[in-house]
Scaffold this motif. Structure first.
Motif, PDB file in Angstrom:
ATOM      1  N   ASN A 111      35.441  77.417  21.229  1.00 32.07           N
ATOM      2  CA  ASN A 111      36.574  76.674  21.292  1.00 32.07           C
ATOM      3  C   ASN A 111      36.801  75.866  22.913  1.00 32.07           C
ATOM      4  O   ASN A 111      37.543  75.177  23.061  1.00 32.07           O
ATOM      5  CB  ASN A 111      37.888  77.206  20.888  1.00 32.07           C
ATOM      6  N   ARG A 116      31.082  71.412  26.243  1.00 28.35           N
ATOM      7  CA  ARG A 116      31.199  69.949  25.288  1.00 28.35           C
ATOM      8  C   ARG A 116      30.621  68.782  25.762  1.00 28.35           C
ATOM      9  O   ARG A 116      30.021  68.084  25.111  1.00 28.35           O
ATOM     10  CB  ARG A 116      33.022  69.652  25.233  1.00 28.35           C
ATOM     11  N   ASN A 157      38.522  69.234  21.650  1.00 29.90           N
ATOM     12  CA  ASN A 157      39.869  69.167  22.048  1.00 29.90           C
ATOM     13  C   ASN A 157      40.689  69.001  20.917  1.00 29.90           C
ATOM     14  O   ASN A 157      40.565  68.195  20.236  1.00 29.90           O
ATOM     15  CB  ASN A 157      39.905  68.339  23.237  1.00 29.90           C
ATOM     16  N   CYS A 158      41.783  69.646  20.857  1.00 24.83           N
ATOM     17  CA  CYS A 158      42.819  69.435  19.481  1.00 24.83           C
ATOM     18  C   CYS A 158      43.237  68.275  19.470  1.00 24.83           C
ATOM     19  O   CYS A 158      43.313  67.393  18.058  1.00 24.83           O
ATOM     20  CB  CYS A 158      44.003  70.512  19.672  1.00 24.83           C
ATOM     21  N   GLN A 186      52.141  66.438  22.211  1.00 23.99           N
ATOM     22  CA  GLN A 186      51.704  67.544  21.823  1.00 23.99           C
ATOM     23  C   GLN A 186      52.548  68.731  21.780  1.00 23.99           C
ATOM     24  O   GLN A 186      53.374  68.968  22.756  1.00 23.99           O
ATOM     25  CB  GLN A 186      50.545  67.807  22.754  1.00 23.99           C
ATOM     26  N   GLY A 190      49.980  74.458  22.075  1.00 22.97           N
ATOM     27  CA  GLY A 190      48.351  73.947  22.463  1.00 22.97           C
ATOM     28  C   GLY A 190      48.288  74.482  23.630  1.00 22.97           C
ATOM     29  O   GLY A 190      46.965  74.503  24.078  1.00 22.97           O
ATOM     30  N   ALA A 191      49.294  74.772  24.578  1.00 15.68           N
ATOM     31  CA  ALA A 191      49.121  75.218  25.838  1.00 15.68           C
ATOM     32  C   ALA A 191      48.981  76.857  25.805  1.00 15.68           C
ATOM     33  O   ALA A 191      49.046  77.499  26.837  1.00 15.68           O
ATOM     34  CB  ALA A 191      50.396  74.953  26.713  1.00 15.68           C
ATOM     35  N   ILE A 209      49.195  65.994  30.811  1.00 16.28           N
ATOM     36  CA  ILE A 209      48.668  67.244  30.672  1.00 16.28           C
ATOM     37  C   ILE A 209      47.199  67.162  31.327  1.00 16.28           C
ATOM     38  O   ILE A 209      46.364  66.456  30.864  1.00 16.28           O
ATOM     39  CB  ILE A 209      48.222  67.493  29.391  1.00 16.28           C
ATOM     40  N   GLU A 212      43.474  66.389  29.804  1.00 15.91           N
ATOM     41  CA  GLU A 212      43.579  65.978  28.398  1.00 15.91           C
ATOM     42  C   GLU A 212      43.108  64.510  28.181  1.00 15.91           C
ATOM     43  O   GLU A 212      42.273  64.267  27.240  1.00 15.91           O
ATOM     44  CB  GLU A 212      44.934  66.201  27.891  1.00 15.91           C
ATOM     45  N   LYS A 215      39.413  64.072  28.595  1.00 16.60           N
ATOM     46  CA  LYS A 215      38.641  64.799  27.462  1.00 16.60           C
ATOM     47  C   LYS A 215      38.567  64.062  26.033  1.00 16.60           C
ATOM     48  O   LYS A 215      37.678  63.948  25.488  1.00 16.60           O
ATOM     49  CB  LYS A 215      39.205  66.251  27.162  1.00 16.60           C
ATOM     50  N   ARG A 253      53.419  66.175  26.737  1.00 18.96           N
ATOM     51  CA  ARG A 253      53.827  67.736  26.068  1.00 18.96           C
ATOM     52  C   ARG A 253      55.351  67.328  25.489  1.00 18.96           C
ATOM     53  O   ARG A 253      56.106  66.825  26.240  1.00 18.96           O
ATOM     54  CB  ARG A 253      53.808  68.580  26.793  1.00 18.96           C
ATOM     55  N   HIS A 260      50.916  68.570  16.527  1.00 18.06           N
ATOM     56  CA  HIS A 260      50.780  67.377  17.554  1.00 18.06           C
ATOM     57  C   HIS A 260      51.000  66.126  16.701  1.00 18.06           C
ATOM     58  O   HIS A 260      50.610  66.129  15.562  1.00 18.06           O
ATOM     59  CB  HIS A 260      49.335  67.406  17.932  1.00 18.06           C
TER      60      HIS A 260
HETATM   61  N1  LIG Z   1      44.910  70.981  25.698  1.00 19.13           N
HETATM   62  C1  LIG Z   1      45.393  71.134  24.270  1.00 19.13           C
HETATM   63  C2  LIG Z   1      44.869  72.728  23.999  1.00 19.13           C
HETATM   64  C3  LIG Z   1      43.414  73.103  24.844  1.00 19.13           C
HETATM   65  O1  LIG Z   1      43.299  74.073  25.475  1.00 19.13           O
HETATM   66  O2  LIG Z   1      42.461  72.010  24.861  1.00 19.13           O
HETATM   67  P1  LIG Z   1      41.063  72.258  25.303  1.00 19.13           P
HETATM   68  O3  LIG Z   1      40.241  72.982  24.183  1.00 19.13           O
HETATM   69  O4  LIG Z   1      40.484  70.833  25.363  1.00 19.13           O
HETATM   70  O5  LIG Z   1      40.818  73.158  26.742  1.00 19.13           O
HETATM   71  C4  LIG Z   1      46.869  71.287  24.420  1.00 19.13           C
HETATM   72  O6  LIG Z   1      47.193  71.712  25.455  1.00 19.13           O
HETATM   73  O7  LIG Z   1      47.191  71.195  23.400  1.00 19.13           O
END
Ligand SMILES: N[C@@H](CC(=O)OP(=O)(O)O)C(=O)O
Ligand SMILES: NC(=O)C1=CN([C@@H]2O[C@H](COP(=O)(O)OP(=O)(O)OC[C@H]3O[C@@H](n4cnc5c(N)ncnc54)[C@H](OP(=O)(O)O)[C@@H]3O)[C@@H](O)[C@H]2O)C=CC1
Length: 290
Positions: A111, A116, A157-158, A186, A190-191, A209, A212, A215, A253, A260
């Motif tokens: 994850n 990636r 990424n989510c 978001q 997620g954090a 964020i 983000e 990504k 956020r 989300h």
């Molecule tokens: N960035 C996403 C969660 C996360 O950790 O993403 P990633 O897997 O790309 O690091 C969020 O804050 O909602």
């Protein structure tokens, strides 16, 4: 008759004490063929029973099968019983650790963001680009030394995961998309935990964020793009190159615990446009609703 549930597969979880690791444990608790055999975390947690070191945040209690497992350091020799590991490691350490597990011939499903962008690692959203798994044999053969069983596959990424599902459906129905403008709202889940300070998020929208937006823009191209083959016979991710796609994301956020929301505006290369909202409850990747 063969039933897949007859064949148990031993798995390990890296980063088992974290928010993502806990979710893996909850999801795998009653899985028909994955059996959790080994848990890994940092030296802070290693050597102690899982229930004593985890700050469990799931609604169901810790599954009995893992409560008393002794947490291991994240080194392959502690996962010798396993053929697969799921990783919820902190991205600062995931690169080296996941690489060592791959070299030790384990299948690593991560994850974390660390691999990636790797040109041989598939970035998979199963409903969209499962066929990218055909890159795995090449990843193994180019490893030094070549591998028989080890490989790394990552999820996205989510926020990317939530949007590529409807984007792929739209491309199947109406042809290639040439531009896509996204604004995310978001959830704080997620954090991770403890996540965003309450004084920053309460009664507020945090308009940025870190990392983000890049990504979302980059990962979407890798997932929606096809596979091409170069003169050297090697496969490559084409990043939507045959029909270039311009991506622009703006990530915020909001003070919502889980779920989300994203507003998405697209223009098709063949003319026409669409505007939609996508909402998903589980940042780790439940189905999107549009
Ligand atoms: N960035 C996403 C969660 C996360 O950790 O993403 P990633 O897997 O790309 O690091 C969020 O804050 O909602
Ligand atoms: N793809 C997706 O949809 C999402 C991906 N993520 C990604 O998943 C990963 C985990 O996120 P999250 O669960 O929120 O993070 P947490 O901070 O909650 O958990 C991190 C985990 O990594 C372990 N860890 C930290 N340092 C080390 C180390 N040096 N050696 C071994 N283990 C270590 C921690 O163990 P200990 O408790 O012992 O410190 C803990 O188990 C991150 O990379 C994050 O970006 C997150 C959300 C969604």
């Amino acid at each position: 008759m063969f039933h897949i549930s007859d064949r148990k597969i031993n798995v390990g979880i890296l980063g088992a004490t974290g928010t993502v690791g806990q979710r893996f444990i909850a999801l795998l608790a009653s899985h028909p063929y994955f059996v959790v055999r080994s848990l890994g975390a940092s030296e802070r947690s290693a050597g102690k029973p899982y229930s004593k070191v985890v700050n469990w945040k799931q609604t169901d209690p810790i599954p009995a099968a893992v409560r008393d497992l002794i947490v291991n350091p994240c080194a392959p020799e502690h996962f010798a019983d396993c053929t697969v590991v799921f990783s919820g490691l902190d991205a600062d350490v995931a690169g080296d650790i996941e690489g060592a597990f791959r070299a030790a011939e384990l299948a690593v499903f991560s994850n974390a963001k660390s691999y990636r962008r790797d040109p041989h690692v598939p970035l998979i959203v199963p409903l969209v680009n499962a066929y990218h798994l055909s890159m795995v044999p090449q990843q193994r053969s180019l490893h030094s030394p070549p591998l028989k069983k080890g490989f790394i596959v990552t999820n996205a990424n989510c926020s990317t995961t939530g949007v590529v599902i409807p984007l792929a459906a739209l491309e199947r129905a109406f042809g290639p998309i040439e531009s896509c403008l996204i604004t995310t709202m978001q959830a704080i889940s997620g954090a991770g935990y403890p996540g965003v300070p309450s004084l920053d998020i309460f009664d507020n929208v945090v308009p940025y964020i870190s990392g983000e937006e890049e990504k979302m823009e980059w990962e979407t191209l890798k997932i929606l793009g096809g596979l091409s083959e170069g003169d050297d016979g090697l496969k490559a991710f084409d990043m939507h190159a045959r029909t270039p796609l311009r991506m622009s994301a703006s990530c915020t956020r909001v003070p919502v615990l889980e779920g989300h929301t994203e507003t998405v505006s697209v223009r098709f290369a063949g003319g026409g446009s669409a505007l939609f909202v996508v909402q998903f409850d589980d940042p780790m990747g439940s189905a999107a609703e549009c």
